[in-house]
Design a protein around this motif. Structure first.
Motif, short mmCIF file in Angstrom:
data_model
loop_
_atom_site.label_atom_id
_atom_site.label_comp_id
_atom_site.label_asym_id
_atom_site.label_seq_id
_atom_site.Cartn_x
_atom_site.Cartn_y
_atom_site.Cartn_z
N GLY A 277 0.80 -1.22 0.00
CA GLY A 277 0.00 0.00 0.00
C GLY A 277 0.82 1.26 0.00
O GLY A 277 0.50 2.22 -0.68
N THR A 278 1.92 1.29 0.76
CA THR A 278 2.74 2.49 0.82
C THR A 278 3.45 2.75 -0.50
O THR A 278 3.95 3.85 -0.73
N GLN A 279 3.51 1.76 -1.38
CA GLN A 279 4.19 1.92 -2.66
C GLN A 279 3.24 2.33 -3.79
O GLN A 279 3.68 2.49 -4.93
N LEU A 280 1.96 2.47 -3.50
CA LEU A 280 1.01 2.89 -4.53
C LEU A 280 1.28 4.34 -4.93
O LEU A 280 1.42 5.21 -4.08
N THR A 281 1.33 4.58 -6.22
CA THR A 281 1.54 5.93 -6.73
C THR A 281 0.19 6.65 -6.84
O THR A 281 -0.88 6.01 -6.78
N PRO A 282 0.19 7.95 -7.02
CA PRO A 282 -1.07 8.65 -7.27
C PRO A 282 -1.84 8.05 -8.46
O PRO A 282 -3.07 7.96 -8.42
N ASP A 283 -1.13 7.66 -9.50
CA ASP A 283 -1.81 7.02 -10.64
C ASP A 283 -2.46 5.71 -10.23
O ASP A 283 -3.56 5.38 -10.69
N ASP A 284 -1.78 4.93 -9.38
CA ASP A 284 -2.35 3.67 -8.89
C ASP A 284 -3.63 3.94 -8.10
O ASP A 284 -4.63 3.23 -8.24
N LEU A 285 -3.59 4.96 -7.26
CA LEU A 285 -4.76 5.28 -6.44
C LEU A 285 -5.92 5.76 -7.31
O LEU A 285 -7.08 5.41 -7.05
N GLU A 286 -5.62 6.55 -8.32
CA GLU A 286 -6.67 6.97 -9.24
C GLU A 286 -7.30 5.76 -9.92
O GLU A 286 -8.52 5.68 -10.07
N ARG A 287 -6.46 4.83 -10.34
CA ARG A 287 -6.98 3.62 -10.98
C ARG A 287 -7.79 2.78 -9.99
O ARG A 287 -8.83 2.20 -10.35
N ALA A 288 -7.34 2.74 -8.73
CA ALA A 288 -8.09 2.01 -7.70
C ALA A 288 -9.47 2.62 -7.50
O ALA A 288 -10.45 1.91 -7.26
N ALA A 289 -9.57 3.95 -7.56
CA ALA A 289 -10.86 4.62 -7.42
C ALA A 289 -11.75 4.36 -8.63
O ALA A 289 -12.94 4.06 -8.50
N GLU B 271 -3.59 -0.80 2.36
CA GLU B 271 -2.99 -2.10 2.67
C GLU B 271 -3.76 -3.27 2.07
O GLU B 271 -3.25 -4.39 2.04
N ASN B 272 -4.95 -3.03 1.58
CA ASN B 272 -5.75 -4.09 0.96
C ASN B 272 -5.82 -3.94 -0.56
O ASN B 272 -6.62 -4.62 -1.20
N ILE B 273 -5.00 -3.07 -1.13
CA ILE B 273 -5.05 -2.79 -2.56
C ILE B 273 -3.67 -3.02 -3.17
O ILE B 273 -2.66 -2.56 -2.64
N PHE B 274 -3.65 -3.74 -4.30
CA PHE B 274 -2.42 -3.99 -5.03
C PHE B 274 -2.60 -3.54 -6.49
O PHE B 274 -3.65 -3.77 -7.07
N ALA B 275 -1.57 -2.91 -7.02
CA ALA B 275 -1.53 -2.61 -8.45
C ALA B 275 -0.69 -3.69 -9.11
O ALA B 275 0.48 -3.87 -8.76
N SER C 299 0.03 -5.87 -12.95
CA SER C 299 -0.19 -6.12 -14.38
C SER C 299 -1.16 -5.11 -15.00
O SER C 299 -2.03 -5.47 -15.79
N GLY C 300 -1.03 -3.87 -14.59
CA GLY C 300 -1.88 -2.82 -15.16
C GLY C 300 -3.29 -2.79 -14.60
O GLY C 300 -4.11 -1.99 -15.04
N GLY C 301 -3.59 -3.65 -13.62
CA GLY C 301 -4.93 -3.68 -13.03
C GLY C 301 -4.87 -3.47 -11.53
O GLY C 301 -3.82 -3.19 -10.96
N ILE C 302 -6.01 -3.60 -10.88
CA ILE C 302 -6.12 -3.42 -9.43
C ILE C 302 -6.67 -4.70 -8.81
O ILE C 302 -7.65 -5.28 -9.31
N VAL C 303 -6.04 -5.14 -7.73
CA VAL C 303 -6.48 -6.32 -6.98
C VAL C 303 -6.78 -5.87 -5.55
O VAL C 303 -5.95 -5.21 -4.92
N ALA C 304 -7.96 -6.21 -5.05
CA ALA C 304 -8.33 -5.91 -3.67
C ALA C 304 -8.46 -7.22 -2.89
O ALA C 304 -9.07 -8.18 -3.37
N ILE C 305 -7.89 -7.25 -1.69
CA ILE C 305 -7.96 -8.43 -0.83
C ILE C 305 -8.77 -8.10 0.42
O ILE C 305 -9.16 -6.96 0.64
N ASP C 306 -9.01 -9.12 1.25
CA ASP C 306 -9.64 -8.96 2.57
C ASP C 306 -11.09 -8.51 2.45
O ASP C 306 -11.46 -7.41 2.86
N TRP C 307 -11.93 -9.39 1.92
CA TRP C 307 -13.33 -9.09 1.65
C TRP C 307 -14.28 -9.59 2.75
O TRP C 307 -15.48 -9.70 2.52
N ASP C 308 -13.77 -9.87 3.94
CA ASP C 308 -14.62 -10.52 4.94
C ASP C 308 -15.74 -9.63 5.45
O ASP C 308 -16.72 -10.13 6.00
#
Length: 214
Positions: A1-13, A103-107, A109-118
């Motif tokens: 999570g701490t390594q996400l760039t602003p572009d990654d966060l925009e894509r996550a949104a 901490e639950n978001i990964f960038a 292969s050009g996409g976004i993966v979210a974990i921890d869906w409990d």
């Protein structure tokens, strides 16, 4: 999570909005899944802050060390909470992650993966983006994150869902409902000045976000 760039966060949104739009279109089938939470989760979670709690009493006492404007901000949020929840009830319901933060978001292969869906379940448009903006975010970034992420999130939603104007979605108010008392606790129980100062700075930044039309 701490390594996400602003572009990654925009894509996550953006991808969050698209995901919620797709799920909204399939809501009849998805609602048959018994493991998903219901749309009153946020209301029930906020309802725990009653006059019986030490946090509620401290906020309204002479011992409260919050600046006066922040004390008023949290008290006004509580007094207006019924109106906020009525406003939220008029928005489309979407499938929420309910722990959508860095901490639950990964960038990948050009996409976004979210974990921890409990905690996933039905909720309000904007509930997850409120978390992404403010959950464990450095106070100085809360305003920039709001301006950066909300338009992308709304763009993703609007590809599949009809929405009111962006200013009608009470994201600032949801942030206060979700995190206001958590930040108050940080002020109350901090063992050193730094976390207390960070919580106060976060509340100041949240208070400056645009207000929704209720």
């Amino acid at each position: 999570g701490t390594q996400l760039t602003p572009d990654d966060l925009e894509r996550a949104a953006l991808e969050l909005g698209r995901f919620q739009g797709r799920c909204h279109q399939q809501s009849e089938a998805l609602r048959r899944l018994g493991c998903l939470g219901d749309a009153d989760y946020m209301r029930r979670d906020y309802a725990q802050w009653t006059p019986d709690t030490v946090e509620y009493r401290w906020l309204r006492s002479g011992d409260c060390t919050l600046p006066n404007d922040l004390q008023t901000l949290l008290i006004d949020t509580q007094e207006q909470s019924d109106a906020v929840f009525r406003r939220l009830g008029r928005l489309p319901q979407v499938l929420c992650h309910r722990d959508y933060w860095t901490e639950n978001i990964f960038a990948a292969s050009g996409g976004i993966v979210a974990i921890d869906w409990d905690c996933a379940g039905w909720g309000c448009v904007g509930e997850d983006i409120a978390s992404l903006i403010s959950d464990e975010t450095q106070p100085s970034q809360i305003g920039p994150y709001y301006r950066l992420l909300v338009p992308d999130y709304v763009q993703g939603l609007r590809e599949l869902i009809s929405l009111p104007p962006m200013d009608d979605i009470p994201i600032r108010e949801m942030i206060l409902l979700k995190f206001g008392y958590r930040l108050l606790q940080q002020v109350m129980f901090a063992r050193s000045p730094e976390p207390k100062e960070q919580a106060i700075a976060a509340l100041q930044q949240i208070g400056q976000l645009p207000r929704a039309v209720l």
